[in-house]
Design a protein around this motif. Structure first.
Motif, PDB file in Angstrom:
ATOM      1  N   ILE A 162      40.826  -8.882  18.230  1.00  0.00           N
ATOM      2  CA  ILE A 162      40.837  -9.531  16.926  1.00  0.00           C
ATOM      3  C   ILE A 162      40.527 -11.020  17.047  1.00  0.00           C
ATOM      4  CG2 ILE A 162      42.282 -10.125  14.937  1.00  0.00           C
ATOM      5  CD1 ILE A 162      43.871  -7.539  15.497  1.00  0.00           C
ATOM      6  N   GLN A 163      41.188 -11.687  17.996  1.00  0.00           N
ATOM      7  CA  GLN A 163      41.112 -13.147  18.066  1.00  0.00           C
ATOM      8  C   GLN A 163      39.835 -13.664  18.722  1.00  0.00           C
ATOM      9  OE1 GLN A 163      43.062 -15.216  16.608  1.00  0.00           O
ATOM     10  NE2 GLN A 163      44.621 -13.765  15.932  1.00  0.00           N
ATOM     11  N   ALA A 164      39.144 -12.849  19.489  1.00  0.00           N
ATOM     12  CA  ALA A 164      37.905 -13.298  20.136  1.00  0.00           C
ATOM     13  C   ALA A 164      36.874 -13.731  19.100  1.00  0.00           C
ATOM     14  CB  ALA A 164      37.331 -12.197  21.026  1.00  0.00           C
ATOM     15  N   GLY A 165      36.837 -13.066  17.955  1.00  0.00           N
ATOM     16  CA  GLY A 165      35.905 -13.438  16.892  1.00  0.00           C
ATOM     17  C   GLY A 165      36.214 -14.805  16.321  1.00  0.00           C
ATOM     18  N   PHE A 166      37.502 -15.085  16.152  1.00  0.00           N
ATOM     19  CA  PHE A 166      37.905 -16.409  15.678  1.00  0.00           C
ATOM     20  C   PHE A 166      37.494 -17.485  16.676  1.00  0.00           C
ATOM     21  CE2 PHE A 166      41.276 -19.607  16.363  1.00  0.00           C
ATOM     22  CZ  PHE A 166      41.083 -20.379  15.230  1.00  0.00           C
TER      23      PHE A 166
END
Length: 313
Positions: A190-194
């Motif tokens: 989830i956080q890799a995109g952010f």
């Protein structure tokens, strides 16, 4: 809800009534104070009071009646199950921010100015558009296990790959500490995109003349990455790391949805929910909430400091 709306309308009506009758330069200052008043009241009622109340209740027993001092905090750092919770939280905080930020940074560099940059970025950013619960449900199906019996087909992708490779299916979400690492993968996904989105913007802000000068000097890709890209986006990397770190400290949805905190996968945020609402241990639940608050404070303070420093440059 109706009473709350009427109260809000009444307060704003009073604020506007008095604001309209204050004039002059000195009056402008008081108008500002009047508009800040509802915000301050909401913060006091919705944040400050509950926080102080939680700290107060952390010094009482499970029923919230008998004062027991620091016994709840002692339990957190001595009880075997609570130590497992702390260990899991440390694993989450140590692994998730660095891997998510690293993946986002590498991905941002690889797709930068490529032909399919927009499409490639959209692919890795998509998980950010869904809730943590939805992402957890998706990955729970990925990890799904079916008994190794005749005519029983695996519906979980991971176990199906294991079967294709000649192995036997594994109950992935009950094997500790493997299950904790598998839950961490969901957060990283989830956080890799952010991380990629923020770092990509920082990379594009690197002056073209610096990049061109480095290329004219014959700098290779690794040297460019180490000596040009990383130093130029370092403040942004720190902000991304701390932001993901704060989210990781508070992680609840993933653990609650996928394992419910069972099989030695619980973390602080999930544990204080479990102790408060399921085990009915108000004191220990409050102590865990206070501990989480204490853990988040230095990370938030450091994050604010880094943001201010980057804005000042």
């Amino acid at each position: 809800m109706l009473a709350a709306l009427l109260l809000f309308a009444a307060v704003m009506g009073v604020v506007l009534f008095f604001a309209g009758r204050i004039g002059g330069r000195k009056g402008d200052k008081w108008v500002g104070y009047l508009y800040l008043l509802p915000v301050v009241l909401l913060l006091l009622v919705g944040l400050v009071y509950p926080g102080l109340r939680t700290i107060y209740e952390s010094f009482f027993d499970a029923a919230g009646k008998a004062f027991i001092g620091f016994d709840n905090y002692k339990t957190i750092f001595t009880d075997k199950d609570q130590l497992t919770v702390l260990r899991n939280t440390v694993i989450w905080v140590v692994i998730t921010p660095f891997l998510a930020t690293g993946i986002g940074l590498i991905y941002a560099i690889l797709v930068d100015k490529s032909r399919f940059e927009s499409f490639a970025k959209a692919l890795i950013f998509l998980p950010m558009s869904i809730s943590f619960v939805a992402a957890s449900v998706i990955w729970k199906f990925m990890y799904e296990y079916r008994p190794d019996q005749a005519n029983v087909k695996q519906i979980g992708l991971i176990n199906q790959i294991i079967v294709w490779l000649g192995g036997k299916p594994i109950q992935l979400l009950i094997e500790s500490p493997l299950n904790t690492l598998l839950l961490i993968i969901v957060m990283i996904w989830i956080q890799a995109g952010f991380a990629m989105t923020v770092l990509s913007a920082a990379i594009k802000a690197i002056p073209d003349d610096i990049v061109e000068a480095a290329r004219l000097d014959g700098v290779n890709a690794w040297t460019m990455f180490k000596n040009i890209t990383v130093p130029s986006v370092r403040p942004t990397i720190v902000v991304v790391l701390t932001t993901i770190g704060i989210g990781t400290l508070k992680v609840f949805d993933i653990v609650r949805t996928m394992t419910g905190g069972n099989f030695k996968t619980s973390v602080v945020a999930n544990e204080f929910y479990s102790q408060t609402f399921r085990a009915d241990n108000q004191g220990l639940g409050a102590a865990l909430a206070v501990l989480l608050f204490i853990l988040v404070i230095p990370v938030v303070a450091y994050n604010i400091r880094q943001v201010r420093q980057s804005e000042a440059r």
